[in-house]
Write an enzyme that holds these catalytic residues in place. Structure first.
Site, PDB file in Angstrom:
ATOM      1  N   GLY A  58       1.118  -1.127   0.014  1.00  5.34           N
ATOM      2  CA  GLY A  58       0.236   0.137   0.194  1.00  5.34           C
ATOM      3  C   GLY A  58       0.911   1.398   0.021  1.00  5.34           C
ATOM      4  O   GLY A  58       1.916   0.983   0.239  1.00  5.34           O
ATOM      5  N   CYS A  85       5.435  -6.101   1.647  1.00  4.20           N
ATOM      6  CA  CYS A  85       5.761  -4.679   1.371  1.00  4.20           C
ATOM      7  C   CYS A  85       5.048  -3.846   2.866  1.00  4.20           C
ATOM      8  O   CYS A  85       5.444  -4.137   3.891  1.00  4.20           O
ATOM      9  CB  CYS A  85       5.466  -3.670   0.034  1.00  4.20           C
ATOM     10  SG  CYS A  85       6.325  -2.319  -0.064  1.00  4.20           S
ATOM     11  N   TYR A  86       3.869  -2.880   2.366  1.00  2.00           N
ATOM     12  CA  TYR A  86       3.275  -2.402   3.657  1.00  2.00           C
ATOM     13  C   TYR A  86       2.839  -3.512   4.599  1.00  2.00           C
ATOM     14  O   TYR A  86       2.924  -3.148   5.635  1.00  2.00           O
ATOM     15  CB  TYR A  86       2.311  -1.372   3.165  1.00  2.00           C
ATOM     16  CG  TYR A  86       1.464  -0.570   4.312  1.00  2.00           C
ATOM     17  CD1 TYR A  86       2.108   0.376   4.618  1.00  2.00           C
ATOM     18  CD2 TYR A  86       0.248  -1.466   4.563  1.00  2.00           C
ATOM     19  CE1 TYR A  86       1.338   1.029   5.806  1.00  2.00           C
ATOM     20  CE2 TYR A  86      -0.514  -0.550   5.853  1.00  2.00           C
ATOM     21  CZ  TYR A  86       0.004   0.591   6.329  1.00  2.00           C
ATOM     22  OH  TYR A  86      -0.493   0.958   7.177  1.00  2.00           O
ATOM     23  N   HIS A 172       8.059  -7.265  -3.855  1.00  5.13           N
ATOM     24  CA  HIS A 172       6.830  -7.766  -4.442  1.00  5.13           C
ATOM     25  C   HIS A 172       6.854  -9.017  -5.019  1.00  5.13           C
ATOM     26  O   HIS A 172       7.389  -9.080  -6.427  1.00  5.13           O
ATOM     27  CB  HIS A 172       6.238  -6.717  -5.388  1.00  5.13           C
ATOM     28  CG  HIS A 172       5.740  -5.531  -4.485  1.00  5.13           C
ATOM     29  ND1 HIS A 172       4.654  -5.350  -4.179  1.00  5.13           N
ATOM     30  CD2 HIS A 172       6.445  -4.347  -4.164  1.00  5.13           C
ATOM     31  CE1 HIS A 172       4.461  -4.317  -3.560  1.00  5.13           C
ATOM     32  NE2 HIS A 172       5.674  -3.504  -3.706  1.00  5.13           N
ATOM     33  N   GLU A 174       4.429 -10.786  -6.219  1.00  4.35           N
ATOM     34  CA  GLU A 174       3.626 -11.015  -7.199  1.00  4.35           C
ATOM     35  C   GLU A 174       3.797 -10.376  -8.516  1.00  4.35           C
ATOM     36  O   GLU A 174       3.157 -10.680  -9.417  1.00  4.35           O
ATOM     37  CB  GLU A 174       2.280 -10.554  -6.499  1.00  4.35           C
ATOM     38  CG  GLU A 174       2.239  -9.028  -6.493  1.00  4.35           C
ATOM     39  CD  GLU A 174       2.907  -8.395  -5.342  1.00  4.35           C
ATOM     40  OE1 GLU A 174       3.779  -8.989  -4.630  1.00  4.35           O
ATOM     41  OE2 GLU A 174       2.838  -7.232  -5.169  1.00  4.35           O
ATOM     42  N   ASP A 230     -17.382 -14.157 -21.938  1.00  2.00           N
ATOM     43  CA  ASP A 230     -18.040 -14.063 -20.813  1.00  2.00           C
ATOM     44  C   ASP A 230     -19.397 -14.582 -20.698  1.00  2.00           C
ATOM     45  O   ASP A 230     -19.793 -15.582 -20.062  1.00  2.00           O
ATOM     46  CB  ASP A 230     -17.811 -12.708 -20.016  1.00  2.00           C
ATOM     47  CG  ASP A 230     -16.358 -12.063 -19.913  1.00  2.00           C
ATOM     48  OD1 ASP A 230     -15.582 -12.823 -20.101  1.00  2.00           O
ATOM     49  OD2 ASP A 230     -16.410 -10.781 -19.693  1.00  2.00           O
ATOM     50  N   LYS A 369     -10.271 -13.062 -16.182  1.00  2.52           N
ATOM     51  CA  LYS A 369     -10.400 -13.285 -17.318  1.00  2.52           C
ATOM     52  C   LYS A 369      -9.771 -14.748 -18.121  1.00  2.52           C
ATOM     53  O   LYS A 369     -10.439 -15.388 -18.378  1.00  2.52           O
ATOM     54  CB  LYS A 369     -10.063 -12.103 -18.265  1.00  2.52           C
ATOM     55  CG  LYS A 369     -10.183 -12.152 -19.707  1.00  2.52           C
ATOM     56  CD  LYS A 369     -11.679 -11.441 -19.860  1.00  2.52           C
ATOM     57  CE  LYS A 369     -12.418 -11.407 -21.184  1.00  2.52           C
ATOM     58  NZ  LYS A 369     -13.424 -10.687 -21.536  1.00  2.52           N
TER      59      LYS A 369
END
Ligand code: XMP
Length: 513
Positions: A58, A85-86, A172, A174, A230, A369
């Site tokens: 964040g 992180c945060y 990070h 990710e 979708d 997606k």
């Protein structure tokens, strides 16, 4: 209605740029994950019975008066927690460690030295490149924690207390710039949270079909089709669950691409054997757009007209209790947690007519997606559908700048078909997020044979993207662009110039209107 799997990892979002990405990475490990805003009370989080919790990054500093905090009880439950992180700074702060502004903020690629590879870093090299983006550092970990990695500027780049199953990383894991980051997530969810890789398309389909059957019983379901992945996947799931109790309505507003209405009708009637109401409303839509040039006005008119046509058709079908919609998880997250400025009025096929009372079925509500595409394949839908690029609800009408006329639609349709053919032929279809043609109603001088021409310009747009929120223009090979330009100028009447759009999003958007 939504059947949650047994193994869940909750990601608490502290305003991260990459919050969704964390949930996606966990799901890539085949473990189900949900993103919750950081003001979700702890007892609500516990209702989901998470096997592990990840605190996201964040922008705040733990010392900001308005910095998001969390109930420190979260660390006493025996549930493994990973702070990123945060999230790690908050963990350190709440548990009595020392957090302070870094002498030198770290941003970007950073060298990481692993000091202890017995838990989160198991199986990884001692020297790694990671992605950092922080201005505070942890100077001392809380009591009970050991330092497991450091960088030149961060003495505690990772910390852990295996006894309490609490872990923190300042970088990070990710993002793709931390190429081995998925290993950290894997170690956390498998080794420490005890999750099994059971979040698979097959399990999802089985559980969802069962849940739809249970809810619908012998009632009827309506579904609006656009032909996109979708709405098609939604309809296919509902159809597998309740068969003939499903009726689909496919409104052709006249702004579809070449061959598209035929393809949708073929897929649904012949391939899937679904009750399909097909409405060709193209003239009606064109009439309403006569003389309209403002993009937002176009979007509004198309959206309203769509609802009107849909309503008329739905009323003819008698009482129907449920409406199935292809809402995806990013929309759910966006509407729950963010207040983005309105850049464009999105029109989504399947939008609920305001005065029709349906109960909603949204089987894809918790999917990203790429997961929808996997489910589409699992359901046996053809690859052209499973991998189809996104296509905006208002269709070609917002890819013709200025007024939409039948002639311009024909021109754009032909040009667009050439773009798609050449992109597919070059094997690039799956590598780009979207590729299409845009008609600019500007005329310029050209020469054909020995004669002067005065024709329209076609702009080619091709972008790469992870989620459509940001995008980069695709570096298409020159030969492919060359073939596209040649063919369009030769084969499409009235066009004598082709240009390639080399703007990213931001500052441009993907569509031109
Ligand atoms: P923009 O142009 O805003 O588009 O960068 C982001 C993504 O959204 C698609 N798009 C739409 N999709 N209804 C939709 O269902 C719409 O009205 C709409 N407008 C844009 C666009 O194609 C891109 O993938």
């Amino acid at each position: 209605m939504h059947q949650r799997p047994e193994d869940i990892i909750v990601v608490l979002d502290f305003g991260a740029q990459y919050g969704q990405l964390i949930a996606r990475r966990v799901r890539e490990c085949r473990v189900y994950s949900e993103l919750l805003p950081c003001d979700t009370p702890l007892d609500k989080v516990l209702e989901l019975r998470p096997k592990g919790i990840i605190l996201s990054g964040g922008q705040a500093s733990v010392y900001d008066p308005n910095a998001p905090k969390y109930d420190p009880k979260i660390f006493e439950l025996g549930i493994p927690v990973l702070g990123i992180c945060y999230g790690m700074q908050l963990m350190a702060h709440l548990l009595g460690g020392k957090v302070a502004p870094a002498e030198k903020a770290e941003y970007g690629r950073t060298e990481l030295r692993v000091l202890d590879d017995s838990d989160l870093f198991a199986g990884l090299n001692p020297q790694l490149i990671c992605w950092m983006s922080h201005s505070d550092v942890v100077l001392e970990p809380p009591k009970g924690f050991k330092v497991t990695a450091r960088t030149n500027n961060a003495p505690v780049a990772a910390m852990s207390d295996p006894q309490r199953k609490l872990f923190g990383v300042l970088f990070h894991p990710e993002v793709s710039h931390t190429p081995w980051g998925i290993e950290i997530i894997r170690n956390f969810v498998y080794n420490w949270c005890g999750c099994k890789p059971t979040w698979t398309p097959r399990n999802f389909v089985e559980a969802t079909v069962e849940a739809i059957r249970e809810r619908v019983k012998n009632e009827r379901v309506l579904c609006a089709l656009s032909g996109g992945v979708d709405s098609t996947t939604t309809a296919a799931l509902v159809h597998r669950a309740v068969g003939d109790q499903l009726t689909c309505i496919f409104v052709n507003h006249g702004f579809l691409r070449k061959g598209e209405p035929e393809r949708v009708i073929h897929t649904f009637r012949e391939l899937l054997n679904v009750n399909l109401v097909y409405v060709d409303a193209s003239e009606r839509f064109l009439r309403r757009l006569k003389g309209v040039t403002d993009p937002e006005e176009k979007r509004k008119i198309i959206g309203e007209e769509f609802v009107r046509v849909f309503e008329e058709e739905a009323r003819k079908l008698g009482h129907i209790r449920f409406l199935a919609q292809g809402t995806l998880y990013p929309d759910v997250i966006e509407s729950g947690t963010r207040h983005a400025a309105r850049i464009k009025t999105h029109h989504n096929v399947g939008g609920l007519p305001p005065d029709m009372k349906f109960e909603l079925i949204e089987p894809l509500r918790y999917l990203f997606k790429d997961e929808v595409r996997e489910v589409a394949e699992e359901l046996g839908l053809p690859p052209e559908i499973a991998w189809r690029h996104p296509f905006p609800g208002p269709g070609l009408a917002i890819r013709i700048l200025g007024e939409v006329t039948p002639e311009r639609l024909d021109t754009l349709r032909e040009a667009d078909a050439i773009v798609m053919e050449e992109i597919r032929r070059a094997g690039l279809y799956r590598q780009v997020w979207q590729a299409f043609a845009v008609l600019l109603p500007l005329r310029s001088t050209g020469v054909k044979g020995d004669r002067r021409t005065y024709g329209y310009t076609i702009a080619i747009r091709a972008v790469t993207s992870e989620d459509g929120m940001t995008a980069d223009w695709a570096r298409l090979p020159h030969e492919v662009l060359d073939r596209i330009a040649n063919r369009i100028c030769n084969e499409v009447e009235g066009v004598n110039r082709v240009v390639y759009d080399i703007t990213s999003k931001p500052p441009a958007t993907i569509e031109w209107e």
